[in-house]
Design a protein around this motif. Structure first.
Motif, mmCIF file in Angstrom:
data_model
loop_
_atom_site.group_PDB
_atom_site.id
_atom_site.type_symbol
_atom_site.label_atom_id
_atom_site.label_comp_id
_atom_site.label_asym_id
_atom_site.label_seq_id
_atom_site.Cartn_x
_atom_site.Cartn_y
_atom_site.Cartn_z
ATOM 1 N N SER A 162 -9.360 -26.179 28.921
ATOM 2 C CA SER A 162 -8.746 -25.981 30.231
ATOM 3 C C SER A 162 -7.449 -26.767 30.294
ATOM 4 O O SER A 162 -7.205 -27.645 29.455
ATOM 5 C CB SER A 162 -9.681 -26.433 31.357
ATOM 6 O OG SER A 162 -9.657 -27.838 31.497
ATOM 7 N N ILE A 163 -6.632 -26.458 31.287
ATOM 8 C CA ILE A 163 -5.372 -27.185 31.462
ATOM 9 C C ILE A 163 -5.487 -28.187 32.612
ATOM 10 O O ILE A 163 -4.497 -28.548 33.240
ATOM 11 C CB ILE A 163 -4.191 -26.217 31.684
ATOM 12 C CG1 ILE A 163 -4.408 -25.367 32.941
ATOM 13 C CG2 ILE A 163 -3.977 -25.360 30.459
ATOM 14 C CD1 ILE A 163 -3.158 -24.599 33.361
ATOM 15 N N GLY A 164 -6.704 -28.650 32.872
ATOM 16 C CA GLY A 164 -6.903 -29.694 33.859
ATOM 17 C C GLY A 164 -7.692 -29.245 35.065
ATOM 18 O O GLY A 164 -8.054 -28.076 35.210
ATOM 19 N N GLY A 165 -7.985 -30.215 35.955
ATOM 20 C CA GLY A 165 -8.765 -29.924 37.145
ATOM 21 C C GLY A 165 -7.904 -29.408 38.279
ATOM 22 O O GLY A 165 -6.684 -29.598 38.300
ATOM 23 N N GLU A 166 -8.548 -28.754 39.230
ATOM 24 C CA GLU A 166 -7.829 -28.151 40.357
ATOM 25 C C GLU A 166 -7.564 -29.160 41.470
ATOM 26 O O GLU A 166 -6.724 -28.923 42.337
ATOM 27 C CB GLU A 166 -8.631 -26.972 40.908
ATOM 28 C CG GLU A 166 -8.851 -25.853 39.881
ATOM 29 C CD GLU A 166 -9.883 -24.846 40.347
ATOM 30 O OE1 GLU A 166 -9.995 -24.654 41.573
ATOM 31 O OE2 GLU A 166 -10.590 -24.278 39.500
ATOM 32 N N GLN A 167 -8.274 -30.293 41.469
ATOM 33 C CA GLN A 167 -8.100 -31.306 42.498
ATOM 34 C C GLN A 167 -7.693 -32.626 41.849
ATOM 35 O O GLN A 167 -8.166 -32.962 40.765
ATOM 36 C CB GLN A 167 -9.390 -31.488 43.299
ATOM 37 C CG GLN A 167 -9.809 -30.218 44.040
ATOM 38 C CD GLN A 167 -11.091 -30.408 44.816
ATOM 39 O OE1 GLN A 167 -11.882 -31.295 44.516
ATOM 40 N NE2 GLN A 167 -11.298 -29.569 45.816
ATOM 41 N N ALA A 168 -6.834 -33.364 42.524
ATOM 42 C CA ALA A 168 -6.272 -34.585 41.946
ATOM 43 C C ALA A 168 -7.350 -35.569 41.513
ATOM 44 O O ALA A 168 -7.269 -36.173 40.441
ATOM 45 C CB ALA A 168 -5.328 -35.246 42.958
ATOM 46 N N GLU A 169 -8.391 -35.730 42.342
ATOM 47 C CA GLU A 169 -9.416 -36.723 42.037
ATOM 48 C C GLU A 169 -10.306 -36.319 40.865
ATOM 49 O O GLU A 169 -11.070 -37.136 40.351
ATOM 50 C CB GLU A 169 -10.271 -37.007 43.276
ATOM 51 C CG GLU A 169 -10.941 -35.793 43.878
ATOM 52 C CD GLU A 169 -10.108 -35.124 44.952
ATOM 53 O OE1 GLU A 169 -10.703 -34.451 45.817
ATOM 54 O OE2 GLU A 169 -8.871 -35.263 44.932
ATOM 55 N N ALA A 170 -10.222 -35.053 40.446
ATOM 56 C CA ALA A 170 -11.048 -34.584 39.327
ATOM 57 C C ALA A 170 -10.171 -33.934 38.260
ATOM 58 O O ALA A 170 -10.575 -32.964 37.618
ATOM 59 C CB ALA A 170 -12.102 -33.601 39.833
ATOM 60 N N ASP A 171 -8.984 -34.468 38.080
ATOM 61 C CA ASP A 171 -8.041 -33.889 37.125
ATOM 62 C C ASP A 171 -7.780 -34.865 35.984
ATOM 63 O O ASP A 171 -7.039 -35.837 36.151
ATOM 64 C CB ASP A 171 -6.732 -33.549 37.840
ATOM 65 C CG ASP A 171 -5.733 -32.862 36.918
ATOM 66 O OD1 ASP A 171 -6.087 -32.592 35.756
ATOM 67 O OD2 ASP A 171 -4.607 -32.596 37.367
ATOM 68 N N PRO A 172 -8.361 -34.631 34.813
ATOM 69 C CA PRO A 172 -8.191 -35.567 33.700
ATOM 70 C C PRO A 172 -6.769 -35.600 33.144
ATOM 71 O O PRO A 172 -6.417 -36.529 32.417
ATOM 72 C CB PRO A 172 -9.183 -35.037 32.648
ATOM 73 C CG PRO A 172 -9.339 -33.577 32.971
ATOM 74 C CD PRO A 172 -9.235 -33.487 34.455
ATOM 75 N N LEU A 173 -5.956 -34.599 33.487
ATOM 76 C CA LEU A 173 -4.596 -34.545 32.955
ATOM 77 C C LEU A 173 -3.532 -34.997 33.965
ATOM 78 O O LEU A 173 -2.340 -34.908 33.670
ATOM 79 C CB LEU A 173 -4.266 -33.118 32.490
ATOM 80 C CG LEU A 173 -5.074 -32.555 31.322
ATOM 81 C CD1 LEU A 173 -4.581 -31.166 30.959
ATOM 82 C CD2 LEU A 173 -4.997 -33.474 30.106
ATOM 83 N N LEU A 174 -3.952 -35.442 35.126
ATOM 84 C CA LEU A 174 -2.977 -35.742 36.174
ATOM 85 C C LEU A 174 -1.938 -36.755 35.718
ATOM 86 O O LEU A 174 -0.733 -36.552 35.909
ATOM 87 C CB LEU A 174 -3.682 -36.246 37.438
ATOM 88 C CG LEU A 174 -2.747 -36.626 38.593
ATOM 89 C CD1 LEU A 174 -1.937 -35.421 39.047
ATOM 90 C CD2 LEU A 174 -3.533 -37.210 39.759
ATOM 91 N N LYS A 175 -2.385 -37.827 35.109
ATOM 92 C CA LYS A 175 -1.449 -38.891 34.720
ATOM 93 C C LYS A 175 -0.513 -38.438 33.602
ATOM 94 O O LYS A 175 0.701 -38.624 33.676
ATOM 95 C CB LYS A 175 -2.232 -40.135 34.282
ATOM 96 C CG LYS A 175 -1.349 -41.344 33.972
ATOM 97 C CD LYS A 175 -2.187 -42.564 33.666
ATOM 98 C CE LYS A 175 -1.319 -43.775 33.337
ATOM 99 N NZ LYS A 175 -0.483 -44.179 34.477
ATOM 100 N N GLU A 176 -1.081 -37.796 32.576
ATOM 101 C CA GLU A 176 -0.281 -37.409 31.420
ATOM 102 C C GLU A 176 0.605 -36.197 31.686
ATOM 103 O O GLU A 176 1.702 -36.088 31.147
ATOM 104 C CB GLU A 176 -1.192 -37.093 30.228
ATOM 105 C CG GLU A 176 -1.994 -38.267 29.713
ATOM 106 C CD GLU A 176 -2.974 -37.822 28.640
ATOM 107 O OE1 GLU A 176 -2.569 -37.786 27.459
ATOM 108 O OE2 GLU A 176 -4.125 -37.482 28.974
ATOM 109 N N ALA A 177 0.116 -35.289 32.517
ATOM 110 C CA ALA A 177 0.818 -34.018 32.686
ATOM 111 C C ALA A 177 1.394 -33.847 34.084
ATOM 112 O O ALA A 177 1.675 -32.723 34.497
ATOM 113 C CB ALA A 177 -0.136 -32.864 32.368
#
Length: 553
Positions: free
Chosen positions: A12-27
């Motif tokens: 996947s290209i990450g989670g749909e919500q900020a609190e559950a998005d493993p790629l938020l910081k990097e991407a």
């Protein structure tokens, strides 16, 4: 890094919500909106957007990247529900006493203390005394500032405890004042009002004569107005000139999650409106930026007009309405794809690397997918993830994968639309359902027939949206001499403004949607000129909507 193009089945290209998005910081995608919020010169501080537009992700990234300069205030930690449930508040509400000055003072107090605690790391009695000694020495030649500083001492040690306890402290002092006033001149009760639960529950305010009621209201309103507290406002000058006096001490305060169940819905709008007014006052502090994120529908319902002394224009000028363009969303998805692929040893430079190639029949695959979103990050991330799930880790996604993914994606988007609006419009999904199996574009006659079916839900005893639907369809029943726009305009405007339908006018047949024509449904002439209606492509698959007799393309 390999170039085999083999991805795991759960890619996947990450989670749909900020609190559950493993790629938020990097991407994280640094959009123009993010740069506006980050700017110390740009005064826009109210971040307004639909759910899924990236408000929380924006604030979370700001907090992570500038941790030493960010203070987060969580509404659910402020005990505001405790305040609004007090009998004394219901009593004052019965008397139509405006509580806005109290709520504004509470917000200012909470923000002031959080800023001081952050700036001086005040976490103990010793730290508090060091701070006070240092500050008193700095302002010793200014009598007004010295008096303002006495405000901090008034709360003694409780000033430095958690925010919810400080809020209770102020409320208790306010409650004592109201009780003394009520027991004094008017002899309302031998017991404090706050403890006379049974009497209040019986509608205490309704037992007074008109004259007594007016006199009580005026008297209590004066007490409420005094909670603006001159010393508290003077402390803002101290904050500006002596606490955050240097650019190196520039501080952001972020406030999010105001759409959650943090307080009784009866007073949520009043508290948010008062927060906006407090933030407006804090604009005078040069090295401070208070950023408030709020959903569009809540912002539009704040009723600034007659409750804010004509300040609505100021609030709107300080608002940043988040909107995404196709190029930005393509870049966001491509950036996420590169990072997620690299974690699995696969090289991808853009989303075009994995989608089917453009053809004359279907056009560009990403544009096709984007056309089935409401132009929000959450939508396109969800759709791309669904297509990867359908491809089962294949080298390249096919058109068949996209079409198969669209069924599941569309169903979830329709549920998300329901969830976004169900607080304001209970059972709104029942309205969506009347368009099941429609052929689009619908001529006005067909669309009207379905709107009539929606209006008939008022006769269904199990329909929970009778109050709002009755309001929006009142002209259909009570205005026999009205025009089509008079009868159907309010409900059509709702469906248009939430993004569920589009409108077609003129011979060219261009479909207008709220994202690109946000004011379209507000004008009666536009509604009268509309000759066709369509269901937004995001929801067509879920409702089995067909185009020219075929499944929506």
């Amino acid at each position: 890094m390999t170039s085999s193009g083999v991805r795991g089945s759960n890619f996947s290209i990450g989670g749909e919500q900020a609190e559950a998005d493993p790629l938020l910081k990097e991407a994280f995608y640094e959009s123009d909106d993010y740069r506006t919020v980050l700017s110390k010169e740009d005064p826009r501080c109210f971040v307004i957007a639909r759910t899924g537009s990236g408000k929380s992700a924006l604030l979370q990234h700001l907090e992570e990247e500038h941790a030493e300069h960010v203070v987060r205030v969580a509404p659910e930690d402020l005990s505001l529900s405790y305040i609004t449930n007090l009998g004394i508040m219901r009593y004052l509400d019965e008397l139509e006493v405006s509580l806005d000055p109290l709520f504004i003072a509470l917000w200012k107090h909470v923000l002031l203390v959080e800023l001081i605690r952050h700036r001086y790391s005040v976490d103990s009695y010793a730290a508090k005394m060091n701070f006070l000694t240092s500050l008193r020495d700095k302002i010793k030649r200014d009598p007004a500032k010295r008096a303002a500083l006495d405000y901090l001492e008034e709360f003694q040690d409780r000033f430095w405890v958690e925010a919810d306890e400080r809020v209770r402290e102020i409320t208790e002092k306010f409650e004592e004042k109201i009780n003394r006033e009520a027991k004094g001149a008017f002899g309302v009760s031998d017991n404090p009002i706050g403890t006379a639960t049974a009497t209040i529950g019986g509608g205490l305010a309704d037992t007074f004569s008109t004259e007594t009621r007016r006199e009580l209201t005026d008297r209590f309103q004066r007490i409420v107005n005094e909670t603006q507290m001159a010393r508290l406002n003077k402390m803002l000058k101290v904050l500006d000139e002596d606490i955050l006096e240097s650019r190196q001490n520039f501080t952001y305060v972020v406030i999010d999650d105001l759409d959650r169940d943090w307080v009784d819905e009866r007073v949520a709008n009043a508290l948010i409106r008062c927060l906006f007014r407090a933030v407006l006052d804090l604009q005078r502090v040069r090295n401070l930026k208070v950023i408030v994120a709020l959903r569009t529908n809540i912002f539009e319902n704040l009723d600034f007009g007659h409750r804010t002394g004509g300040q609505e224009e100021k609030f709107r000028s300080l608002s940043l309405h988040m909107r995404w363009g196709p190029a930005e969303l393509r870049d966001l998805v491509s950036g996420r794809l590169r990072i997620a692929s690299a974690k699995q040893g696969v090289q991808s430079s853009s989303i075009s690397d994995v989608l089917p190639r453009r053809n004359t029949t279907r056009g560009d695959a990403f544009d096709y997918m984007l056309g089935r979103t409401l132009m929000r990050p959450r939508d396109i991330i969800a759709f791309v993830n669904e297509t990867f799930a359908m491809s089962s880790g294949a080298d390249r996604i096919s058109w068949e994968d996209i079409k198969n993914a669209e069924d599941s994606y569309s169903y979830k988007r329709l549920l998300a639309l329901r969830d976004e609006w169900k607080m304001s419009y209970p059972d709104i999904d029942r309205i969506f359902s009347v368009f099941n199996g429609a052929v689009v574009p619908m001529p006005r006659e067909e669309f009207t027939r379905r709107i009539d079916d929606a209006a008939l839900l008022l006769a269904d005893p199990y329909f929970r949206g009778s109050e709002w639907l009755d309001y929006l369809t009142a002209s259909m029943w009570n205005n026999p001499g009205g025009t089509w726009a008079d009868w159907y305009g309010p409900l059509v405007s709702l469906l248009y403004n939430i993004g569920f339908i589009g409108c077609t006018t003129g011979r060219q047949g261009t479909v207008r949607y709220v994202r690109t024509f946000p004011e379209f449904a507000e004008r009666v002439s536009n509604l009268e000129a509309t000759v066709g209606f369509t269901i937004h492509p995001a929801f067509q698959a879920a409702l089995d909507v067909r185009l020219d007799g075929l499944r929506g393309q």
